[in-house]
Design a protein around this motif. Structure first.
Motif, PDB file in Angstrom:
ATOM      1  N   ARG A 148      -5.374   7.434  -5.034  1.00 34.94           N
ATOM      2  CA  ARG A 148      -4.636   7.719  -6.262  1.00 34.94           C
ATOM      3  C   ARG A 148      -4.584   6.447  -7.076  1.00 34.94           C
ATOM      4  N   SER A 149      -4.269   6.553  -8.324  1.00 29.63           N
ATOM      5  CA  SER A 149      -4.270   5.381  -9.203  1.00 29.63           C
ATOM      6  C   SER A 149      -3.115   4.427  -8.905  1.00 29.63           C
ATOM      7  N   ASP A 150      -2.186   4.810  -8.033  1.00 25.00           N
ATOM      8  CA  ASP A 150      -1.059   3.931  -7.703  1.00 25.00           C
ATOM      9  C   ASP A 150      -0.991   3.605  -6.209  1.00 25.00           C
ATOM     10  N   ASP A 151      -2.120   3.645  -5.520  1.00 26.63           N
ATOM     11  CA  ASP A 151      -2.135   3.365  -4.085  1.00 26.63           C
ATOM     12  C   ASP A 151      -1.726   1.933  -3.754  1.00 26.63           C
ATOM     13  N   TYR A 152      -2.098   0.980  -4.593  1.00 27.40           N
ATOM     14  CA  TYR A 152      -1.797  -0.424  -4.328  1.00 27.40           C
ATOM     15  C   TYR A 152      -0.933  -1.016  -5.425  1.00 27.40           C
ATOM     16  N   GLU A 153       0.032  -1.830  -5.000  1.00 20.28           N
ATOM     17  CA  GLU A 153       0.863  -2.607  -5.913  1.00 20.28           C
ATOM     18  C   GLU A 153       0.696  -4.072  -5.532  1.00 20.28           C
ATOM     19  N   TYR A 154       0.416  -4.899  -6.512  1.00 22.38           N
ATOM     20  CA  TYR A 154       0.301  -6.336  -6.285  1.00 22.38           C
ATOM     21  C   TYR A 154       1.342  -7.010  -7.163  1.00 22.38           C
ATOM     22  N   TYR A 184       0.858  -1.185   0.000  1.00 20.59           N
ATOM     23  CA  TYR A 184       0.000   0.000   0.000  1.00 20.59           C
ATOM     24  C   TYR A 184       0.893   1.234   0.000  1.00 20.59           C
ATOM     25  N   ASN A 185       0.685   2.146  -0.952  1.00 17.74           N
ATOM     26  CA  ASN A 185       1.510   3.346  -1.108  1.00 17.74           C
ATOM     27  C   ASN A 185       0.709   4.629  -0.929  1.00 17.74           C
ATOM     28  N   GLY A 186      -0.405   4.581  -0.214  1.00 18.95           N
ATOM     29  CA  GLY A 186      -1.286   5.735  -0.093  1.00 18.95           C
ATOM     30  C   GLY A 186      -0.696   6.869   0.721  1.00 18.95           C
ATOM     31  N   ILE A 187      -1.376   8.006   0.673  1.00 13.24           N
ATOM     32  CA  ILE A 187      -0.941   9.202   1.406  1.00 13.24           C
ATOM     33  C   ILE A 187      -0.965   8.936   2.904  1.00 13.24           C
ATOM     34  N   LEU A 188      -2.080   8.392   3.383  1.00 11.03           N
ATOM     35  CA  LEU A 188      -2.230   8.011   4.785  1.00 11.03           C
ATOM     36  C   LEU A 188      -2.049   6.509   4.882  1.00 11.03           C
TER      37      LEU A 188
END
Length: 122
Positions: A109-115, A77-81
């Motif tokens: 955002r469109s890049d909040d999650y990376e799998y 997870y790469n979110g702001i919070l």
């Protein structure tokens, strides 16, 4: 009255636009071939489910008619919070927005999650 040629041209133009928009809505992640017939790809999206689906779609495209076997996977997870705080803020914003009729804030955002998956085709 529209002639046959104009109708055919309009139909072809509409079909091309539809095909291009379908390509844009289905992001494709690059696939890297690793040792021992394994591959690696990462799906990126604003939700975990979409990121997983993007990665699996890329894997299925690579394997074509063979079955995708996931060797290992990792969600980041790469979110702001942090993930839990972001969810609580989103829910509170939705409640406040519905009370005041302003809608809910979108913090994703469109890049909040990376799998990231390592897979092989069988």
């Amino acid at each position: 009255m529209i002639s046959f040629n104009k109708t055919a041209t309009l139909t072809a133009t509409f079909a091309a636009a539809l095909a291009l928009s379908a390509c844009q809505s289905t992001p494709s992640s690059p696939v890297i071939q690793r040792a021992n017939s394994t591959y690696e790809t990462t799906g990126i999206a604003d939700t975990k489910v979409k990121a997983q689906q993007n990665a699996i779609d890329s894997a299925q495209k690579t394997c074509r008619s063979k079955q995708v076997i996931i060797v290992d996977d990792k969600v980041t997870y790469n979110g702001i919070l942090d993930e839990r705080t972001g969810r609580m803020v989103g829910q509170a914003g939705a409640v406040i927005g519905s009370i005041f009729g302003t809608g809910s804030p979108d913090l994703s955002r469109s890049d909040d999650y990376e799998y990231k998956i390592n897979f092989r085709c069988q």
